[in-house]
Design an enzyme around this catalytic site. Structure first.
Site, mmCIF file in Angstrom:
data_model
loop_
_atom_site.group_PDB
_atom_site.id
_atom_site.type_symbol
_atom_site.label_atom_id
_atom_site.label_comp_id
_atom_site.label_asym_id
_atom_site.label_seq_id
_atom_site.Cartn_x
_atom_site.Cartn_y
_atom_site.Cartn_z
ATOM 1 N N ASP A 22 1.029 -1.013 -0.053
ATOM 2 C CA ASP A 22 -0.156 0.021 -0.119
ATOM 3 C C ASP A 22 0.789 1.349 -0.017
ATOM 4 O O ASP A 22 2.134 1.150 0.357
ATOM 5 C CB ASP A 22 -0.889 0.049 1.056
ATOM 6 C CG ASP A 22 -1.584 1.271 1.451
ATOM 7 O OD1 ASP A 22 -2.358 1.540 0.438
ATOM 8 O OD2 ASP A 22 -1.278 1.740 2.400
ATOM 9 N N ASP A 24 0.026 5.075 0.941
ATOM 10 C CA ASP A 24 -0.185 6.202 1.855
ATOM 11 C C ASP A 24 -0.279 5.403 3.264
ATOM 12 O O ASP A 24 -1.179 4.734 3.633
ATOM 13 C CB ASP A 24 -1.332 6.873 1.352
ATOM 14 C CG ASP A 24 -1.169 7.810 0.165
ATOM 15 O OD1 ASP A 24 -0.016 8.046 -0.225
ATOM 16 O OD2 ASP A 24 -2.128 7.715 -0.650
#
Ligand SMILES: [Zn+2]
Length: 527
Positions: A22, A24
């Site tokens: 992922d 952020d």
């Protein structure tokens, strides 16, 4: 291309090909809707951690929801500039899988949907089952599980406690997640691969326990001329389905069963004689973490077995030649593979580290599309209340599914009650092999944490797992098949190992919404 289907020169296959990350909150600080490269701040240790994955031969991809594109909060060019900056700071990624949509678009790629995970796996030349996804929130884990990938949660201060409770694995930060991934990879690789004659492998307990040990037994079989499996009566039907087993000895071990018979000296003498007759060159004793291999190791010594390997926290003295130890929370199939590796055995490259069974050709599964609901559970604390099961089957039928309700011969009252809500009652009509064939033809299985969940995994069928948290999900989840986890992961019964629910109302499963099961089936078996 090599025989593994990977380009020549690829590293040995092992557990994983790739790590998906992922963006952020996992790789960089979460700056909402950031379109400014100047605001990119890597999380501590990220560069060094990613370089360790690259050095291990793992491919890397970013999987990120960027709904700011759909909302017009930044342009695609701005996003590209941010990604260029991220690669300047963190090194190159082999692929960027980006969902540009918003919730209203109902796309198949926005996490928690599994689409981005599949896209990234395809782009990297592999499958989701051979990927680990590292993310900081629940929707990352949900997407990973729904794709059949391994999930590792790295919580931040904004990660909700229920997301942490539901995660299959939790690490403190990205470097910690990388440590865990590399540790798991190393754990199934033998230091010195071994070829030998006859190996006696042992797995007592129930069908599910035997099935999750399958990859470990196949690893042993790859280095042995002959494999003899000692199992208990409750695991016999599963043992009959395992590839790699040449012969089965069925014998109850009184120190394993929950309600054991007294130890009978004559029976122990007979067992020792039977084990001696195997003339095994060595033995590998597979156990659950609460079981001791040492009583059986003593019998095997009396039977003349010269080399014995097992996981033991207790001091084994001269009972074990290879004393292996495993940290808590490792998936059971990998726990078994790691013991096999400690003993010197690994799966060959062409054999995926997934659960497998031998399916006989003698009976075809029912025609047409169907979902299987299996309401029974070997342990009462892991079962949904029957009336809730009836509501689940009614909701699935109302959503247009043909629902086949399965259960053992002693579960006929339960399957009749549940199927009356809108399903077809198959209670008592299938043995374990028949159930395996039925599951192989199903779009998905709805089931608690019990044997058939592992049987579905072994035939590659997705699982809606109504999972009571009495044992760790990361250890007992259906292995490497698309899965949706339902039930309250933070309920008070968590990690109690209770066999009957200690909490009034059985809240971990009793509060389950049948609508959530319908949504889960739509996720795992769309269209
Ligand atoms: Zn999307």
């Amino acid at each position: 291309m090599s025989t593994t289907g990977l380009p020549a020169g690829s590293p040995a296959r092992g557990l994983y090909d790739a790590v998906l990350l992922d963006r952020d909150g996992t790789l960089v600080e979460d700056v909402p809707y950031n379109g400014d490269p100047e605001k990119v701040r890597p999380l501590p240790g990220a560069r060094e951690a990613l370089d360790r994955l690259r050095a291990a031969g793992l491919r890397l991809a970013v999987v990120t929801n960027q709904s700011g594109l759909a909302r017009g909060l930044f342009t695609e060019a701005q996003m590209r500039a941010v990604h260029t900056r991220i690669e300047e700071l963190l090194g190159p990624f082999d692929h960027w899988a980006i969902c540009p949509h918003d919730d209203g678009d109902r796309c198949a790629c926005r996490k928690p949907a599994p689409g981005l995970v599949h896209e990234a796996a395809r782009a990297l030349g592999t499958t989701a089952a051979r990927c680990v996804l590292v993310g900081d929130i629940g929707r990352d884990m949900t997407a990973a599980l729904a794709a059949g990938a391994t999930g590792v949660l790295v919580p931040t201060p904004v990660t909700r406690p229920e997301e942490v409770a539901a995660a299959p694995a939790v690490c403190a930060n990205l470097p910690g997640a990388v440590d865990e991934i590399l540790r798991r990879l190393d754990a199934v690789r033998p230091a010195t691969p071994r070829r030998t004659g006859t190996v006696l492998v042992v797995r007592s307990d129930s069908a599910g326990d035997v099935l999750v040990t399958g990859p470990g037994i196949r690893a042993v079989a790859a280095g042995a001329q002959r494999v003899v499996l000692l199992c208990g009566p409750r695991g016999r039907a599963a043992a009959d389905l395992l590839p790699g087993v040449d012969e089965i000895i069925e014998w109850p071990l009184p120190w394993i069963d929950g309600s054991p018979a007294p130890v009978d000296p004559d029976d122990m003498r007979a067992l020792t004689g039977r084990l001696a007759a195997v003339r095994a060159d060595e033995a590998v004793i597979f156990t659950s973490f609460h079981q001791s291999p040492l009583p059986l190791a003593l019998l095997l010594r009396l039977a003349g077995v010269p080399r014995i390997s097992a996981i033991s926290d207790d001091y084994p003295g001269s009972l074990l030649d290879v004393r292996h130890r495993v940290p808590a929370g490792v998936p059971e199939p990998e726990r078994a593979l790691s013991l096999a590796a400690a003993a010197g055995f690994a799966l060959p490259d062409h054999d995926e580290p997934a659960l497998r069974v031998r399916l006989g050709p003698d009976r075809e599964p029912p025609r047409g599309e169907y979902v299987v609901a299996h309401p029974g559970a070997s342990v009462p604390a892991r079962a949904c209340p029957p009336r809730l099961w009836a509501r689940i089957v009614a909701a699935l039928a109302a959503d247009g599914h043909r629902v086949l309700v399965t259960g053992g011969p002693d579960e006929r009252d339960l399957t009749a009650l549940v199927a009356a809500a809108g399903g077809v009652d198959l209670g008592g009509t299938t043995d374990l092999a028949g159930l395996a064939r039925l599951l192989a033809g199903a779009r998905c299985l709805v089931v608690g944490n019990t044997g058939p969940a592992h049987l579905a995994a072994a035939v590659g069928t997705p699982v809606v797992s109504l999972f009571a948290p009495t044992v760790p999900f990361g250890q007992w989840a259906p292995y490497r098949v698309p899965t949706v986890r339902l039930g309250d992961a933070a309920a008070p019964c968590r990690d109690t190992r209770a066999t009957t629910c200690p909490v009034p109302g059985h809240p971990c499963l009793g509060g389950l919404d049948p609508g959530a099961v319908v949504a889960a089936v739509r996720t795992l078996a769309p269209g």
